[in-house]
Write a protein that holds these residues in place. Structure first.
Motif, PDB file in Angstrom:
ATOM      1  N   ALA A   4       0.815  -1.212   0.000  1.00 50.11           N
ATOM      2  CA  ALA A   4       0.000   0.000   0.000  1.00 50.11           C
ATOM      3  C   ALA A   4       0.852   1.268   0.000  1.00 50.11           C
ATOM      4  CB  ALA A   4      -0.943  -0.004   1.207  1.00 50.11           C
ATOM      5  N   CYS A   5       1.878   1.328   0.876  1.00 50.58           N
ATOM      6  CA  CYS A   5       2.666   2.560   0.996  1.00 50.58           C
ATOM      7  C   CYS A   5       4.109   2.403   0.532  1.00 50.58           C
ATOM      8  CB  CYS A   5       2.636   3.077   2.432  1.00 50.58           C
ATOM      9  SG  CYS A   5       3.459   2.031   3.655  1.00 50.58           S
ATOM     10  N   GLY A   6       4.557   1.168   0.259  1.00 50.57           N
ATOM     11  CA  GLY A   6       5.914   0.933  -0.216  1.00 50.57           C
ATOM     12  C   GLY A   6       6.963   0.903   0.873  1.00 50.57           C
ATOM     13  N   ASP A   7       6.570   1.046   2.132  1.00 48.77           N
ATOM     14  CA  ASP A   7       7.507   1.030   3.253  1.00 48.77           C
ATOM     15  C   ASP A   7       8.112  -0.362   3.417  1.00 48.77           C
ATOM     16  OD1 ASP A   7       8.894   1.977   5.453  1.00 48.77           O
ATOM     17  OD2 ASP A   7       7.215   1.699   6.850  1.00 48.77           O
ATOM     18  N   THR A   8       9.399  -0.421   3.738  1.00 49.49           N
ATOM     19  CA  THR A   8      10.077  -1.682   4.048  1.00 49.49           C
ATOM     20  C   THR A   8      10.337  -1.699   5.543  1.00 49.49           C
ATOM     21  OG1 THR A   8      11.108  -1.727   1.872  1.00 49.49           O
ATOM     22  CG2 THR A   8      12.104  -3.099   3.565  1.00 49.49           C
ATOM     23  N   PHE A   9      10.045  -2.820   6.197  1.00 47.23           N
ATOM     24  CA  PHE A   9      10.203  -2.909   7.647  1.00 47.23           C
ATOM     25  C   PHE A   9      10.618  -4.321   8.035  1.00 47.23           C
ATOM     26  CE2 PHE A   9       5.883  -3.920   6.537  1.00 47.23           C
ATOM     27  CZ  PHE A   9       5.519  -4.959   7.374  1.00 47.23           C
ATOM     28  N   GLU A  10      11.103  -4.468   9.260  1.00 50.02           N
ATOM     29  CA  GLU A  10      11.559  -5.757   9.773  1.00 50.02           C
ATOM     30  C   GLU A  10      10.724  -6.169  10.969  1.00 50.02           C
ATOM     31  OE1 GLU A  10      15.657  -5.054  10.653  1.00 50.02           O
ATOM     32  OE2 GLU A  10      16.255  -5.324   8.573  1.00 50.02           O
ATOM     33  N   VAL A  11      10.575  -7.491  11.126  1.00 46.73           N
ATOM     34  CA  VAL A  11       9.827  -8.066  12.241  1.00 46.73           C
ATOM     35  C   VAL A  11      10.684  -9.166  12.852  1.00 46.73           C
ATOM     36  CG1 VAL A  11       7.749  -9.343  12.904  1.00 46.73           C
ATOM     37  CG2 VAL A  11       7.603  -7.557  11.167  1.00 46.73           C
ATOM     38  N   ASN A  12      10.869  -9.131  14.163  1.00 49.91           N
ATOM     39  CA  ASN A  12      11.551 -10.206  14.892  1.00 49.91           C
ATOM     40  C   ASN A  12      10.493 -11.161  15.412  1.00 49.91           C
ATOM     41  OD1 ASN A  12      14.086  -9.017  14.608  1.00 49.91           O
ATOM     42  ND2 ASN A  12      13.826  -7.811  16.449  1.00 49.91           N
ATOM     43  N   ARG A  13      10.648 -12.447  15.058  1.00 49.06           N
ATOM     44  CA  ARG A  13       9.703 -13.449  15.542  1.00 49.06           C
ATOM     45  C   ARG A  13      10.341 -14.825  15.455  1.00 49.06           C
ATOM     46  NH1 ARG A  13       5.142 -12.947  10.909  1.00 49.06           N
ATOM     47  NH2 ARG A  13       4.518 -11.356  12.365  1.00 49.06           N
ATOM     48  N   PRO A  14       9.845 -15.782  16.226  1.00 45.46           N
ATOM     49  CA  PRO A  14      10.383 -17.140  16.174  1.00 45.46           C
ATOM     50  C   PRO A  14      10.193 -17.764  14.791  1.00 45.46           C
ATOM     51  CG  PRO A  14       8.877 -16.876  18.036  1.00 45.46           C
ATOM     52  CD  PRO A  14       8.775 -15.642  17.205  1.00 45.46           C
ATOM     53  N   MET A  15      11.048 -18.707  14.436  1.00 46.68           N
ATOM     54  CA  MET A  15      10.946 -19.380  13.136  1.00 46.68           C
ATOM     55  C   MET A  15       9.606 -20.084  12.973  1.00 46.68           C
ATOM     56  SD  MET A  15      14.790 -20.844  12.659  1.00 46.68           S
ATOM     57  CE  MET A  15      14.511 -21.528  11.050  1.00 46.68           C
ATOM     58  N   CYS A  31       2.197  -3.502   8.331  1.00 44.11           N
ATOM     59  CA  CYS A  31       3.250  -2.489   8.305  1.00 44.11           C
ATOM     60  C   CYS A  31       3.052  -1.504   9.463  1.00 44.11           C
ATOM     61  CB  CYS A  31       3.300  -1.783   6.955  1.00 44.11           C
ATOM     62  SG  CYS A  31       2.276  -0.324   6.760  1.00 44.11           S
ATOM     63  N   PRO A  32       4.094  -0.749   9.813  1.00 45.17           N
ATOM     64  CA  PRO A  32       3.981   0.218  10.919  1.00 45.17           C
ATOM     65  C   PRO A  32       2.891   1.273  10.694  1.00 45.17           C
ATOM     66  CG  PRO A  32       6.282  -0.124  10.352  1.00 45.17           C
ATOM     67  CD  PRO A  32       5.465  -0.841   9.319  1.00 45.17           C
ATOM     68  N   GLN A  33       2.498   1.508   9.444  1.00 43.78           N
ATOM     69  CA  GLN A  33       1.439   2.473   9.140  1.00 43.78           C
ATOM     70  C   GLN A  33       0.042   1.861   9.291  1.00 43.78           C
ATOM     71  OE1 GLN A  33       2.535   5.540   8.711  1.00 43.78           O
ATOM     72  NE2 GLN A  33       4.614   4.738   8.783  1.00 43.78           N
ATOM     73  N   GLY A  34      -0.020   0.546   9.574  1.00 43.67           N
ATOM     74  CA  GLY A  34      -1.301  -0.120   9.802  1.00 43.67           C
ATOM     75  C   GLY A  34      -1.876  -0.850   8.606  1.00 43.67           C
ATOM     76  N   HIS A  35      -1.183  -0.843   7.468  1.00 44.22           N
ATOM     77  CA  HIS A  35      -1.674  -1.550   6.283  1.00 44.22           C
ATOM     78  C   HIS A  35      -1.421  -3.052   6.440  1.00 44.22           C
ATOM     79  CE1 HIS A  35      -0.380   2.490   4.598  1.00 44.22           C
ATOM     80  NE2 HIS A  35      -1.703   2.513   4.577  1.00 44.22           N
ATOM     81  N   SER A  36      -2.337  -3.860   5.942  1.00 47.38           N
ATOM     82  CA  SER A  36      -2.192  -5.308   6.085  1.00 47.38           C
ATOM     83  C   SER A  36      -1.706  -5.999   4.817  1.00 47.38           C
ATOM     84  CB  SER A  36      -3.513  -5.927   6.537  1.00 47.38           C
ATOM     85  OG  SER A  36      -4.519  -5.660   5.584  1.00 47.38           O
ATOM     86  N   ASP A  37      -1.651  -5.289   3.687  1.00 46.25           N
ATOM     87  CA  ASP A  37      -1.230  -5.882   2.417  1.00 46.25           C
ATOM     88  C   ASP A  37       0.298  -5.804   2.304  1.00 46.25           C
ATOM     89  OD1 ASP A  37      -1.201  -7.032  -0.071  1.00 46.25           O
ATOM     90  OD2 ASP A  37      -1.915  -5.245  -1.130  1.00 46.25           O
ATOM     91  N   THR A  38       0.967  -6.801   2.898  1.00 43.62           N
ATOM     92  CA  THR A  38       2.429  -6.819   2.901  1.00 43.62           C
ATOM     93  C   THR A  38       2.940  -8.101   2.270  1.00 43.62           C
ATOM     94  OG1 THR A  38       2.530  -7.808   5.110  1.00 43.62           O
ATOM     95  CG2 THR A  38       2.562  -5.396   4.994  1.00 43.62           C
TER      96      THR A  38
END
Length: 72
Positions: free
Chosen positions: A10-21, A30-37
């Motif tokens: 939606a916004c083109g932002d790139t972000f990272e998420v830490n989570r277990p495998m 995304c941090p802006q609240g969009h769910s289409d990632t």
């Protein structure tokens, strides 16, 4: 803990998420609240001292893909 990289469609932002495998395949908003990632493919570089094998043994220099004398 592994870090996964995503891009928001939606916004083109790139972000990272830490989570277990075990949760690697779950969607991430995304941090802006969009769910289409989309999850991005990340490359990993592994380097060592001297370029040999663990324990200091030199890496095979000839012999095909497996490093042995089979000629593969």
């Amino acid at each position: 803990m592994p870090r996964y990289e995503y891009r928001c469609r939606a916004c083109g932002d790139t972000f990272e998420v830490n989570r277990p495998m075990a949760r690697a395949g779950e969607p991430a908003a995304c941090p802006q609240g969009h769910s289409d990632t989309v999850k991005l493919l990340s490359t990993v570089a592994v380097t060592g001292r001297g370029g040999g094998l663990p324990g200091g043994a030199p890496a095979p220099s000839a012999g095909g893909c497996c490093g042995g004398g089979c000629g593969c």
